[in-house]
Design a protein around this motif. Structure first.
Motif, PDB file in Angstrom:
ATOM      1  N   THR A  23      11.780 -60.385  45.731  1.00  0.00           N
ATOM      2  CA  THR A  23      11.187 -59.209  45.084  1.00  0.00           C
ATOM      3  C   THR A  23      12.022 -58.782  43.887  1.00  0.00           C
ATOM      4  OG1 THR A  23      10.219 -58.444  47.164  1.00  0.00           O
ATOM      5  CG2 THR A  23      10.515 -56.804  45.423  1.00  0.00           C
ATOM      6  N   ALA A  24      13.359 -58.810  44.044  1.00  0.00           N
ATOM      7  CA  ALA A  24      14.257 -58.419  42.956  1.00  0.00           C
ATOM      8  C   ALA A  24      14.123 -59.363  41.772  1.00  0.00           C
ATOM      9  CB  ALA A  24      15.700 -58.389  43.451  1.00  0.00           C
ATOM     10  N   ILE A  25      14.044 -60.649  42.036  1.00  0.00           N
ATOM     11  CA  ILE A  25      13.927 -61.633  40.951  1.00  0.00           C
ATOM     12  C   ILE A  25      12.616 -61.435  40.196  1.00  0.00           C
ATOM     13  CG2 ILE A  25      13.656 -64.102  40.461  1.00  0.00           C
ATOM     14  CD1 ILE A  25      15.571 -64.595  42.844  1.00  0.00           C
ATOM     15  N   ARG A  26      11.536 -61.212  40.933  1.00  0.00           N
ATOM     16  CA  ARG A  26      10.240 -61.004  40.277  1.00  0.00           C
ATOM     17  C   ARG A  26      10.224 -59.708  39.471  1.00  0.00           C
ATOM     18  NH1 ARG A  26       6.499 -62.762  45.495  1.00  0.00           N
ATOM     19  NH2 ARG A  26       6.741 -65.024  45.231  1.00  0.00           N
ATOM     20  N   ALA A  27      10.892 -58.673  39.983  1.00  0.00           N
ATOM     21  CA  ALA A  27      10.947 -57.404  39.253  1.00  0.00           C
ATOM     22  C   ALA A  27      11.695 -57.583  37.937  1.00  0.00           C
ATOM     23  CB  ALA A  27      11.629 -56.339  40.106  1.00  0.00           C
ATOM     24  N   LEU A  28      12.811 -58.313  37.957  1.00  0.00           N
ATOM     25  CA  LEU A  28      13.559 -58.551  36.726  1.00  0.00           C
ATOM     26  C   LEU A  28      12.773 -59.442  35.767  1.00  0.00           C
ATOM     27  CD1 LEU A  28      17.138 -59.002  38.226  1.00  0.00           C
ATOM     28  CD2 LEU A  28      16.348 -57.126  36.791  1.00  0.00           C
ATOM     29  N   GLU A  29      12.018 -60.383  36.323  1.00  0.00           N
ATOM     30  CA  GLU A  29      11.164 -61.225  35.474  1.00  0.00           C
ATOM     31  C   GLU A  29      10.134 -60.366  34.748  1.00  0.00           C
ATOM     32  OE1 GLU A  29       8.785 -65.471  35.823  1.00  0.00           O
ATOM     33  OE2 GLU A  29       9.015 -64.225  37.605  1.00  0.00           O
ATOM     34  N   ASP A  30       9.587 -59.360  35.438  1.00  0.00           N
ATOM     35  CA  ASP A  30       8.625 -58.452  34.813  1.00  0.00           C
ATOM     36  C   ASP A  30       9.264 -57.622  33.706  1.00  0.00           C
ATOM     37  OD1 ASP A  30       6.650 -59.352  36.496  1.00  0.00           O
ATOM     38  OD2 ASP A  30       6.816 -57.682  37.908  1.00  0.00           O
ATOM     39  N   MET A  31      10.586 -57.456  33.748  1.00  0.00           N
ATOM     40  CA  MET A  31      11.299 -56.686  32.720  1.00  0.00           C
ATOM     41  C   MET A  31      11.689 -57.548  31.522  1.00  0.00           C
ATOM     42  SD  MET A  31      13.864 -54.356  34.999  1.00  0.00           S
ATOM     43  CE  MET A  31      13.392 -53.974  36.679  1.00  0.00           C
ATOM     44  N   GLY A  32      11.335 -58.832  31.535  1.00  0.00           N
ATOM     45  CA  GLY A  32      11.618 -59.682  30.392  1.00  0.00           C
ATOM     46  C   GLY A  32      12.672 -60.737  30.619  1.00  0.00           C
ATOM     47  N   TYR A  33      13.215 -60.811  31.830  1.00  0.00           N
ATOM     48  CA  TYR A  33      14.204 -61.842  32.137  1.00  0.00           C
ATOM     49  C   TYR A  33      13.507 -63.171  32.424  1.00  0.00           C
ATOM     50  CZ  TYR A  33      17.965 -58.384  32.685  1.00  0.00           C
ATOM     51  OH  TYR A  33      18.888 -57.401  32.460  1.00  0.00           O
ATOM     52  N   GLU A  34      14.135 -64.252  32.011  1.00  0.00           N
ATOM     53  CA  GLU A  34      13.682 -65.574  32.420  1.00  0.00           C
ATOM     54  C   GLU A  34      14.227 -65.830  33.818  1.00  0.00           C
ATOM     55  OE1 GLU A  34      14.005 -70.291  31.076  1.00  0.00           O
ATOM     56  OE2 GLU A  34      14.942 -68.713  29.855  1.00  0.00           O
ATOM     57  N   ALA A  35      13.367 -66.193  34.752  1.00  0.00           N
ATOM     58  CA  ALA A  35      13.759 -66.300  36.151  1.00  0.00           C
ATOM     59  C   ALA A  35      13.829 -67.754  36.599  1.00  0.00           C
ATOM     60  CB  ALA A  35      12.777 -65.534  37.038  1.00  0.00           C
ATOM     61  N   ASP A  37      14.861 -69.639  40.298  1.00  0.00           N
ATOM     62  CA  ASP A  37      15.245 -69.389  41.679  1.00  0.00           C
ATOM     63  C   ASP A  37      15.701 -70.680  42.349  1.00  0.00           C
ATOM     64  OD1 ASP A  37      15.696 -67.949  43.949  1.00  0.00           O
ATOM     65  OD2 ASP A  37      13.595 -67.659  44.479  1.00  0.00           O
ATOM     66  N   ASN A  38      16.681 -70.543  43.244  1.00  0.00           N
ATOM     67  CA  ASN A  38      17.203 -71.653  44.040  1.00  0.00           C
ATOM     68  C   ASN A  38      17.711 -72.809  43.185  1.00  0.00           C
ATOM     69  OD1 ASN A  38      16.996 -70.714  46.725  1.00  0.00           O
ATOM     70  ND2 ASN A  38      14.791 -71.080  46.709  1.00  0.00           N
ATOM     71  N   LEU A  39      18.378 -72.471  42.099  1.00  0.00           N
ATOM     72  CA  LEU A  39      19.007 -73.499  41.270  1.00  0.00           C
ATOM     73  C   LEU A  39      20.233 -74.049  42.009  1.00  0.00           C
ATOM     74  CD1 LEU A  39      18.869 -74.687  38.292  1.00  0.00           C
ATOM     75  CD2 LEU A  39      20.738 -73.100  37.807  1.00  0.00           C
ATOM     76  N   PRO A  40      20.416 -75.381  42.075  1.00  0.00           N
ATOM     77  CA  PRO A  40      21.636 -75.920  42.693  1.00  0.00           C
ATOM     78  C   PRO A  40      22.893 -75.347  42.040  1.00  0.00           C
ATOM     79  CG  PRO A  40      20.035 -77.664  42.340  1.00  0.00           C
ATOM     80  CD  PRO A  40      19.488 -76.434  41.668  1.00  0.00           C
ATOM     81  N   LEU A  41      23.877 -75.031  42.859  1.00  0.00           N
ATOM     82  CA  LEU A  41      25.087 -74.381  42.337  1.00  0.00           C
ATOM     83  C   LEU A  41      25.792 -75.229  41.287  1.00  0.00           C
ATOM     84  CD1 LEU A  41      26.584 -72.877  45.623  1.00  0.00           C
ATOM     85  CD2 LEU A  41      25.239 -71.737  43.872  1.00  0.00           C
ATOM     86  N   SER A  42      25.747 -76.530  41.429  1.00  0.00           N
ATOM     87  CA  SER A  42      26.441 -77.407  40.478  1.00  0.00           C
ATOM     88  C   SER A  42      25.867 -77.299  39.078  1.00  0.00           C
ATOM     89  CB  SER A  42      26.367 -78.862  40.956  1.00  0.00           C
ATOM     90  OG  SER A  42      25.007 -79.263  41.089  1.00  0.00           O
ATOM     91  N   LEU A  43      24.629 -76.794  38.962  1.00  0.00           N
ATOM     92  CA  LEU A  43      23.994 -76.693  37.651  1.00  0.00           C
ATOM     93  C   LEU A  43      24.220 -75.344  36.975  1.00  0.00           C
ATOM     94  CD1 LEU A  43      20.537 -78.391  38.354  1.00  0.00           C
ATOM     95  CD2 LEU A  43      22.612 -79.411  37.393  1.00  0.00           C
ATOM     96  N   LEU A  44      24.785 -74.377  37.688  1.00  0.00           N
ATOM     97  CA  LEU A  44      24.941 -73.038  37.122  1.00  0.00           C
ATOM     98  C   LEU A  44      25.768 -73.029  35.838  1.00  0.00           C
ATOM     99  CD1 LEU A  44      25.391 -70.608  40.151  1.00  0.00           C
ATOM    100  CD2 LEU A  44      23.544 -70.665  38.493  1.00  0.00           C
ATOM    101  N   PRO A  45      27.003 -73.566  35.836  1.00  0.00           N
ATOM    102  CA  PRO A  45      27.778 -73.532  34.580  1.00  0.00           C
ATOM    103  C   PRO A  45      27.111 -74.327  33.460  1.00  0.00           C
ATOM    104  CG  PRO A  45      29.193 -73.970  36.472  1.00  0.00           C
ATOM    105  CD  PRO A  45      27.776 -74.127  36.943  1.00  0.00           C
TER     106      PRO A  45
END
Length: 303
Positions: A23-35, A37-45
């Motif tokens: 719900t939080a991710i979708r709410a931020l997406e509605d505010m203009g954030y690119e969302a 979800d569940n990205l592998p941790l090794s890809l974060l940096p």
């Protein structure tokens, strides 16, 4: 509060299953954030390597990620913190174990960390895994007593951009029996006004009904209270806007959140709208009643 006119921020969202992370991710997406979800941790940096993304990002991480571990997530957070051009906030969506257990029971879902065991076992395992992450959170929101609507309002309070937008005013009514709204900036008590609950013909109505509004307005203290409340809010709004605030929540409470607070909230919102302010109105307890029976039995008390 993120400023989308500067370097786009990164919000990393995590928390126990069932607490409201999606719900939080979708709410931020509605505010203009690119969302994402569940990205592998090794890809974060690697996600933040040049070129820097043009939009702010919200990334969801939970214990179901294929390479999840407490150490790996902390290491990824530390790596992100070292990227100077990418300010990051860690948002932790929390919830009490008892409420999570009730939510899993109501939805008949299996806990992802205990598919063949009890939901309580999975909740306890996840709390152990996420404890060190919770301690690192920049912002923690406990959803134990929040509806999805409440959570969205809380996130808007913290993350809505102020760039190029006028100050948005939200006027709420609420019941003191259920506690203060978590995102309220200004809270005022309307319980000194005479109570329509004790008038049998008005008891089943709410503060939006003309009969209830007239009854509340008939209290000798109502008109001076409304006038001074409006003067106070009109004095403060330009100051908050000049300070860069993008969202202001005004909460008006009474015993049951059905009559007095609703009538005063409606009156204040209408007066502000007439003066050109961007206003929304929300009646928390009326929404709860409309959604169905409450989670716990109500004590029959004066409203």
């Amino acid at each position: 509060m993120p400023d989308m006119s500067s370097t786009p921020p990164l919000v990393l969202v995590t928390g126990p299953s069932g607490a409201g992370r999606t719900t939080a991710i979708r709410a931020l997406e509605d505010m203009g954030y690119e969302a994402i979800d569940n990205l592998p941790l090794s890809l974060l940096p690697r996600l933040m390597v040049e070129p820097i993304p043009a939009r702010p990002l919200v990334l969801g991480v939970d214990t179901r990620n294929r390479d999840f571990s407490t150490h790996a997530l902390i290491e990824a957070i530390d790596q992100m913190d070292r990227i100077a051009d990418c300010p990051m906030q860690l948002l932790y969506i929390d919830c009490s174990a008892d409420v999570l257990l009730r939510r899993f029971s109501e939805t008949r879902r299996r806990h992802p960390l205990a598919p063949d065991e009890s939901a309580r076992t999975g909740i306890e395992r996840e709390f152990d895994l996420l404890g060190p992450i919770r301690a690192r959170a920049d912002l923690l929101i406990d959803t134990s007593d929040l509806s999805p609507h409440d959570l969205r309002a809380e996130l808007k309070h913290w993350f809505a951009s102020s760039a190029g937008s006028p100050l948005a005013v939200s006027v709420h009514s609420f019941s003191y029996k259920r506690g203060l709204p978590r995102s309220a900036d200004l809270v005022l008590d309307c319980r000194f006004l005479r109570n329509p609950y004790w008038e049998p013909s008005l008891r089943a109505l709410d503060g939006r009904a003309p009969e209830v509004d007239a009854y509340v307005a008939g209290d000798p203290l109502c008109a001076p209270f409304q006038a001074q409340l409006l003067d106070l809010v009109l004095l403060l709004l330009p100051a908050y806007e000049a300070e860069g605030k993008s969202y202001l929540s005004i909460a008006l409470g009474c015993t049951g959140g059905q009559h007095r607070s609703v009538a005063i909230a409606e009156s204040l919102a209408a007066a502000l709208a007439e003066r050109g302010w961007q206003v929304s109105t929300r009646h928390r307890e009326l929404e709860r009643h409309a959604a169905g029976p409450p989670d716990k039995p109500e004590i029959n008390a004066a409203r």
